[in-house]
Design an enzyme around this catalytic site. Structure first.
Site, PDB file in Angstrom:
ATOM      1  N   ASP A  91      -1.928   1.265  -2.059  1.00 20.53           N
ATOM      2  CA  ASP A  91      -1.605   0.580  -3.108  1.00 20.53           C
ATOM      3  C   ASP A  91      -2.583  -0.581  -3.438  1.00 20.53           C
ATOM      4  OD1 ASP A  91      -0.608  -0.888  -0.613  1.00 20.53           O
ATOM      5  OD2 ASP A  91       0.244  -2.519  -1.953  1.00 20.53           O
ATOM      6  N   ASP A  94      -5.369  -2.491   1.300  1.00 19.43           N
ATOM      7  CA  ASP A  94      -4.990  -2.293   2.708  1.00 19.43           C
ATOM      8  C   ASP A  94      -4.676  -0.574   2.815  1.00 19.43           C
ATOM      9  OD1 ASP A  94      -2.409  -1.834   1.322  1.00 19.43           O
ATOM     10  OD2 ASP A  94      -1.598  -3.666   2.036  1.00 19.43           O
ATOM     11  N   TYR A 243       7.323  -5.507  -0.213  1.00 22.11           N
ATOM     12  CA  TYR A 243       7.797  -5.058  -1.769  1.00 22.11           C
ATOM     13  C   TYR A 243       9.062  -5.054  -1.635  1.00 22.11           C
ATOM     14  CZ  TYR A 243       2.940  -3.404  -2.900  1.00 22.11           C
ATOM     15  OH  TYR A 243       1.776  -3.497  -3.196  1.00 22.11           O
ATOM     16  N   GLU A 495      -7.351  -9.578  -4.674  1.00 24.80           N
ATOM     17  CA  GLU A 495      -7.081  -8.259  -4.357  1.00 24.80           C
ATOM     18  C   GLU A 495      -6.645  -7.641  -5.507  1.00 24.80           C
ATOM     19  OE1 GLU A 495      -4.547  -6.027  -0.981  1.00 24.80           O
ATOM     20  OE2 GLU A 495      -4.100  -8.151  -1.450  1.00 24.80           O
TER      21      GLU A 495
END
Length: 521
Positions: A91, A94, A243, A495
């Site tokens: 995603d 990572d 999430y 990120e």
């Protein structure tokens, strides 16, 4: 004769109209001026945005992989559970495969092609867009092993975040997590249904068999998510820290039903969207963000723009017509709040440089999703020959699109720092993106093993730029004061995530098409 009170009302109304006109003029004059400072190649941005998804691939990479510094990874995913879960997308920076944001990414890629497929094709990027979608849907087919079972996560965020390794070197847990009847997860089941339903439209002409297969999975997943209701992060606690489902599952169920209606035209899905509007929150409250977690604005604009659904609505009972009108009204509320033309405190915040600002962590995801929804909504208004009516004034489709362009231009470099937040675009962009693979020497160059601690000690902390440019990644972006810190440990800003870039595929295609049209006329 008209009394004093009548004259006072007329004068007050004239002042309101003048004030609103000034607000609208000033608002768009300001953004038009900001956008005119630079001229950007939206076709190049489109090309680079699609390249990013190849950097995020998990699994056995194909022979035509263009991001050559990446290698095969996650080749034993699912082995421990006796299922093939190789493939899909990481995603962000990572190596966990989180099902909910991955599915939302594929839904938005698919919606981009559904709305702007011709524009993507004219830019020569349709093949890559279809490949990006199919890399996700192929994985979802594997993950949906049985009608009432979906593998919703591979990997563990806690152990993964203790390591700074290349995906080719992973030593962290690859445990897989599922939802089923005993452990339901309506959000991820419904979002995956939405992704596969939207993708079925994309492949309807080019690959009818695959389109039918996707639709079959979408229908089963929607039925599963609706019949066995429950929050997915209760069934999968490992997802909660990364999430968590704040909005619950009502928005995803409506979202999936709306996409299934668009894919099939079947009455049952139209009825679901209408009959569950209040119970699931579709028309109950106005929202000012659209994201992997909160889909209400997406549902509202999808309903507003679905001409087939609205035409059916003309034959409905008065109560049902009223509900569809409420969806449209909530869609209008969302657009007005993004434009700062709402009558209440629901307006979206702005940085001093004019960027929409929702929150510090990865704010650019909200800008990208808003840009897409406003683009679709402006097209809907143009096709209907209507205007947007907000408390602060009325706007036409072209004015809404001008605002979208200003937001996109900010992303690409028309901002106080002169920095492009789309990595690899322009001459100045983030060089230290928070991304394990891009920040570490490629496995193809140096096959020696890099351990968890070694990766942090040697690669994460170094001050130099990343060895590889993560082309097309849309990073988290600046803070509320237009400030940006280009360091790997500033992960809220540096990120990038797949669901940041996915909505921009459609927006870039639309803007590129408009520029080409203007250059030819």
């Amino acid at each position: 004769m008209e009394g004093d009170e009548g004259r006072r009302r007329r004068r007050r109304r004239r002042r309101e109209i003048c004030a609103n006109s000034v607000v609208v003029f000033f608002f768009f004059h300001l953004h038009a001026a900001a956008a005119s400072r630079d001229s950007f190649d939206y076709g190049e941005a489109l090309t680079k945005s699609l390249l990013y998804f190849e950097a995020q691939r998990s699994g056995h990479l194909p022979h035509d992989q263009r991001v050559t510094w990446r290698g095969h990874s996650g080749l034993t995913d699912g082995l421990e559970q006796g299922v093939d879960l190789v493939g899909g997308y990481y995603d962000a920076g990572d190596h966990v495969k989180f099902g909910l944001p991955m599915a939302f990414t594929v839904t938005m890629l698919s919606w981009s092609v559904v709305e702007y497929g011709d524009a993507i094709a004219s830019a020569g990027e349709l093949k890559h867009a279809l490949e990006a979608i199919k890399w996700g849907t192929d994985y979802f087919i594997k993950a949906h092993a049985r009608p009432n079972l979906l593998w919703a996560e591979v990997g563990d965020g806690d152990t993964d975040h203790c390591c700074w390794q290349r995906p080719e070197d992973m030593t962290t847990s690859r445990k897989a997590y599922k939802i089923d009847r005993e452990n339901p997860g309506s959000e991820v089941a419904a979002e995956t249904a939405a992704a596969m339903a939207a993708a079925s439209i994309v492949f309807r002409e080019s690959n009818p068999h695959y389109s039918h297969l996707l639709l079959h999975h979408a229908q089963q997943l929607f039925e599963f998510g609706d019949e066995y209701r429950g929050k997915y992060d209760v069934s999968i606690p490992a997802a909660r820290s990364y999430y968590a489902s704040v909005s619950g599952y009502g928005d995803e169920l409506l979202w999936a039903a709306a996409w299934l209606h668009r894919a099939t035209g079947r009455e049952e899905y139209r009825r679901y969207v209408v009959d569950n509007a209040y119970a699931l929150g579709g028309t109950g409250w106005a929202v000012n963000e659209f994201s992997w977690d909160i889909k209400f604005a997406g549902v509202q604009i999808l309903v507003a723009a679905d001409s087939k659904l609205l035409m059916e609505g003309q034959r409905l009972q008065d109560r049902q017509k009223s509900i569809l009108e409420q969806y449209k009204a909530r869609a209008q509320d969302y657009v007005c709040s993004c434009l700062n033309m709402s009558s209440n405190s629901n307006n979206v915040g702005r940085t001093p440089g004019g960027l929409l600002f929702v929150r510090e962590w990865n704010n650019m995801q909200y800008v990208a999703s808003a840009a897409f929804l406003l683009t679709v909504y402006s097209d809907y208004l143009a096709m209907a020959g209507n205007e947007l009516h907000c408390a602060a004034g009325s706007l036409g489709p072209s004015q809404i699109l001008s605002f979208v362009k200003a937001q996109v231009d900010y992303m690409l470099g028309s901002n106080p720092l002169g920095l492009s937040y789309l990595v690899g675009f322009g001459s100045k962009y983030p060089k230290r993106v928070h991304h394990r693979a891009a920040s570490t020497i490629s496995h193809k160059v140096d096959k020696s093993f890099i351990g968890c601690v070694q990766g942090y000690d040697k690669w994460f902390v170094r001050r130099r730029g990343n060895p590889y440019v993560l082309i097309g990644a849309l990073v988290g972006g600046p803070n509320a004061k237009d400030q940006f810190k280009d360091t790997r440990d500033s992960y809220m800003q540096t990120e990038a995530c797949t669901y940041n870039t996915a909505p921009m595929v459609g927006v870039f295609a639309k803007l590129h098409q408009l520029e080409r049209h203007q250059s030819l006329t």
